[in-house]
Write an enzyme that holds these catalytic residues in place. Structure first.
Site, PDB file in Angstrom:
ATOM      1  CB  SER A  95      -3.095   3.527   4.161  1.00 23.92           C
ATOM      2  OG  SER A  95      -2.011   3.400   3.297  1.00 23.92           O
ATOM      3  CD  GLU A 115      -3.254   0.758   7.932  1.00 22.50           C
ATOM      4  OE1 GLU A 115      -3.182   1.447   6.901  1.00 22.50           O
ATOM      5  OE2 GLU A 115      -2.268   0.355   8.544  1.00 22.50           O
ATOM      6  NE  ARG A 171      -0.992  -1.357   6.599  1.00 17.25           N
ATOM      7  CZ  ARG A 171      -0.090  -1.371   5.615  1.00 17.25           C
ATOM      8  NH1 ARG A 171       0.654  -2.438   5.416  1.00 17.25           N
ATOM      9  NH2 ARG A 171       0.074  -0.314   4.842  1.00 17.25           N
TER      10      ARG A 171
HETATM   11  N1  EPU Z   1      -3.973   3.558  -7.161  1.00 12.34           N
HETATM   12  C1  EPU Z   1      -4.733   4.388  -7.947  1.00 12.34           C
HETATM   13  N2  EPU Z   1      -5.121   5.589  -7.440  1.00 12.34           N
HETATM   14  C2  EPU Z   1      -4.769   5.998  -6.190  1.00 12.34           C
HETATM   15  C3  EPU Z   1      -4.002   5.143  -5.387  1.00 12.34           C
HETATM   16  C4  EPU Z   1      -3.611   3.911  -5.889  1.00 12.34           C
HETATM   17  O1  EPU Z   1      -5.065   4.052  -9.086  1.00 12.34           O
HETATM   18  O2  EPU Z   1      -5.143   7.106  -5.816  1.00 12.34           O
HETATM   19  C5  EPU Z   1      -3.490   2.277  -7.727  1.00 12.34           C
HETATM   20  C6  EPU Z   1      -2.005   2.356  -8.061  1.00 12.34           C
HETATM   21  O3  EPU Z   1      -1.786   2.843  -9.351  1.00 12.34           O
HETATM   22  C7  EPU Z   1      -1.569   0.918  -7.925  1.00 12.34           C
HETATM   23  C8  EPU Z   1      -2.467   0.382  -6.821  1.00 12.34           C
HETATM   24  O4  EPU Z   1      -3.592   1.263  -6.753  1.00 12.34           O
HETATM   25  O5  EPU Z   1      -1.857   0.206  -9.102  1.00 12.34           O
HETATM   26  C9  EPU Z   1      -1.755   0.293  -5.486  1.00 12.34           C
HETATM   27  O6  EPU Z   1      -1.257   1.581  -5.117  1.00 12.34           O
HETATM   28  P1  EPU Z   1       0.061   1.761  -4.222  1.00 12.34           P
HETATM   29  O7  EPU Z   1       1.167   0.947  -4.742  1.00 12.34           O
HETATM   30  O8  EPU Z   1       0.288   3.218  -4.037  1.00 12.34           O
HETATM   31  O9  EPU Z   1      -0.281   1.069  -2.854  1.00 12.34           O
HETATM   32  P2  EPU Z   1      -1.604   1.007  -1.973  1.00 12.34           P
HETATM   33  O10 EPU Z   1      -2.143  -0.365  -2.042  1.00 12.34           O
HETATM   34  O11 EPU Z   1      -2.502   2.131  -2.299  1.00 12.34           O
HETATM   35  C10 EPU Z   1      -0.266   0.159   0.141  1.00 12.34           C
HETATM   36  C11 EPU Z   1      -0.094   0.506   1.581  1.00 12.34           C
HETATM   37  C12 EPU Z   1       0.786   1.753   1.739  1.00 12.34           C
HETATM   38  C13 EPU Z   1       2.131   1.444   1.138  1.00 12.34           C
HETATM   39  C14 EPU Z   1       1.931   1.067  -0.333  1.00 12.34           C
HETATM   40  C15 EPU Z   1       3.215   0.623  -0.985  1.00 12.34           C
HETATM   41  C16 EPU Z   1      -2.132  -0.276   2.673  1.00 12.34           C
HETATM   42  C17 EPU Z   1      -3.381   0.086   3.389  1.00 12.34           C
HETATM   43  N3  EPU Z   1      -1.387   0.739   2.205  1.00 12.34           N
HETATM   44  O12 EPU Z   1      -0.967   1.230  -0.494  1.00 12.34           O
HETATM   45  O13 EPU Z   1       0.958   1.970   3.126  1.00 12.34           O
HETATM   46  O14 EPU Z   1       2.996   2.560   1.236  1.00 12.34           O
HETATM   47  O15 EPU Z   1       1.005  -0.054  -0.444  1.00 12.34           O
HETATM   48  O16 EPU Z   1       3.553  -0.630  -0.513  1.00 12.34           O
HETATM   49  O17 EPU Z   1      -1.836  -1.463   2.526  1.00 12.34           O
HETATM   50  C18 EPU Z   1       0.303   3.234   5.050  1.00 12.34           C
HETATM   51  O18 EPU Z   1      -0.015   2.172   5.580  1.00 12.34           O
HETATM   52  O19 EPU Z   1       0.168   4.334   5.648  1.00 12.34           O
HETATM   53  C19 EPU Z   1       0.806   3.236   3.672  1.00 12.34           C
HETATM   54  C20 EPU Z   1       1.026   4.353   3.028  1.00 12.34           C
END
Ligand code: EPU
Length: 332
Positions: free
Chosen positions: A233, A328, A161
């Site tokens: 995010s 972010e 990012r």
């Molecule tokens: N999780 C939870 N509760 C929640 C959200 C997440 O327990 O409410 C856990 C999930 O179960 C999983 C882990 O956290 O084990 C990661 O969750 P997820 O795969 O949804 O990804 P994230 O790290 O929350 C990042 C990006 C997203 C992108 C996803 C998929 C950032 C800041 N965000 O989210 O990007 O879609 O990975 O690759 O890195 C964006 O930038 O707008 C965005 C949506």
């Protein structure tokens, strides 16, 4: 070229903030941009699709927006193609074009809101792929001089990012074209999260199947900004030291994590969820009920309400886990 004074930005920010720009200029070419920069004075903000911004009030300067269009194959080799895309193209239109033409590399980045120029500024990323993996060149105009500069990927200082355009060169350049290197015989990236589960046992998978799976996953988790204002995010996932990670993991053995360069990345959404914030509201600002990393405008929220919610969440996460999380989203 389009120019307006006291222009409403309501349709230019996905959080749905009804704020105004003193001046708003949309240009269609590098030549037009060069003319504009020679007349600029006062504060300048360059926006894309407004999907990563939170306006805290009216913008008392000039908002610039690119309407440079075009998707063109500029070089074709045995294994890959170089595709030059105008910064004002909608990102997902480009992904759709790539997938329809059988070119791989961006299908995991399907449905990310925003425009092509921003993909190179934010180093957008999802489902195991980042823009930097496919960016070959970035063309930009320096706002102060009107001079053109072409950045090779290694000059963009990309990391999670982050890019040179968000740091040392913040506000100094307007990106006009981005050239991506796409694969003619795509290698599918299916390791992240539940992509494989969503694809099921379908055989002979194509990039089109992957795009559809990503679209389904995103639609199930992320709110549509047309229905519920949001900027994706709201927070970045923090990277902590190995020692810090091990000490937190002792108390939370089920905590998800990713080993990355320089430490361990912990999903901020998981921590916010653990703090009990998922689906909760403060005034008209709320934490999305399906993904705690996303803050939403329930309708008519002020930017103060969203910032208060953000600050409260950061404080709670710090108290519970001893970890700092940071937005972010750009607060303007
Ligand atoms: N999780 C939870 N509760 C929640 C959200 C997440 O327990 O409410 C856990 C999930 O179960 C999983 C882990 O956290 O084990 C990661 O969750 P997820 O795969 O949804 O990804 P994230 O790290 O929350 C990042 C990006 C997203 C992108 C996803 C998929 C950032 C800041 N965000 O989210 O990007 O879609 O990975 O690759 O890195 C964006 O930038 O707008 C965005 C949506």
């Amino acid at each position: 070229m389009k120019e307006y004074t006291d222009y409403s930005l309501l349709n230019h920010n996905t959080f749905g903030m009804d704020v105004k720009a003193k001046h708003y200029v949309e240009y269609d070419s590098e030549e037009e941009l060069k003319t504009i920069v020679s007349t600029l004075c006062g504060k300048v903000l360059h926006i894309g699709g407004g999907s990563n911004l939170l306006f805290k009030g009216d913008f008392e300067g000039t908002v610039l927006h690119s309407a440079i269009r075009g998707i063109e194959v500029v070089e074709e080799k045995t294994d890959d193609v170089l595709v030059r895309v105008g910064a004002g193209e909608v990102w997902d239109d480009f992904v759709d074009w790539a997938v329809s033409n059988g070119y791989g590399g961006v299908e995991n980045l399907s449905l990310i809101p925003g425009e092509v120029g921003a993909s190179a500024v934010q180093n957008i990323g999802a489902y195991g792929v980042e823009a930097k993996d496919v960016i070959a060149l970035v063309e930009a105009i320096e706002l102060q001089s009107g001079q053109k500069r072409v950045f090779g990927t290694e000059e963009c200082d990309y990391s999670y990012r982050q890019s040179i355009f968000k740091n040392q060169l913040k506000g100094k350049y307007a990106i006009t074209f981005v050239t991506y290197r796409l694969q003619k015989q795509p290698t599918l990236k299916l390791e992240y999260g539940n992509i494989k589960a969503v694809l099921g046992d379908k055989e002979n998978l194509t990039i089109s199947d992957v795009r559809q799976a990503i679209i389904d996953i995103r639609n199930a988790k992320l709110p549509d900004p047309k229905v519920l204002g949001n900027a994706g995010s709201f927070f970045m996932n923090p990277v902590v030291s190995r020692e810090k990670f091990l000490s937190v993991q002792k108390d939370y053995p089920q905590m998800p994590f990713y080993e990355v360069e320089g430490g361990v990345k912990i999903p901020a959404g998981w921590m916010i969820d653990q703090c009990g914030w998922k689906g909760k509201a403060l005034g008209r600002a709320a934490v999305h009920d399906k993904q705690a990393l996303v803050l939403v405008n329930l309708g008519g929220a002020t930017s103060d309400e969203i910032v208060t919610l953000c600050d409260t969440i950061c404080k709670d996460v710090k108290e519970k886990f001893g970890i700092d999380i940071h937005p972010e989203v750009n607060l303007i």
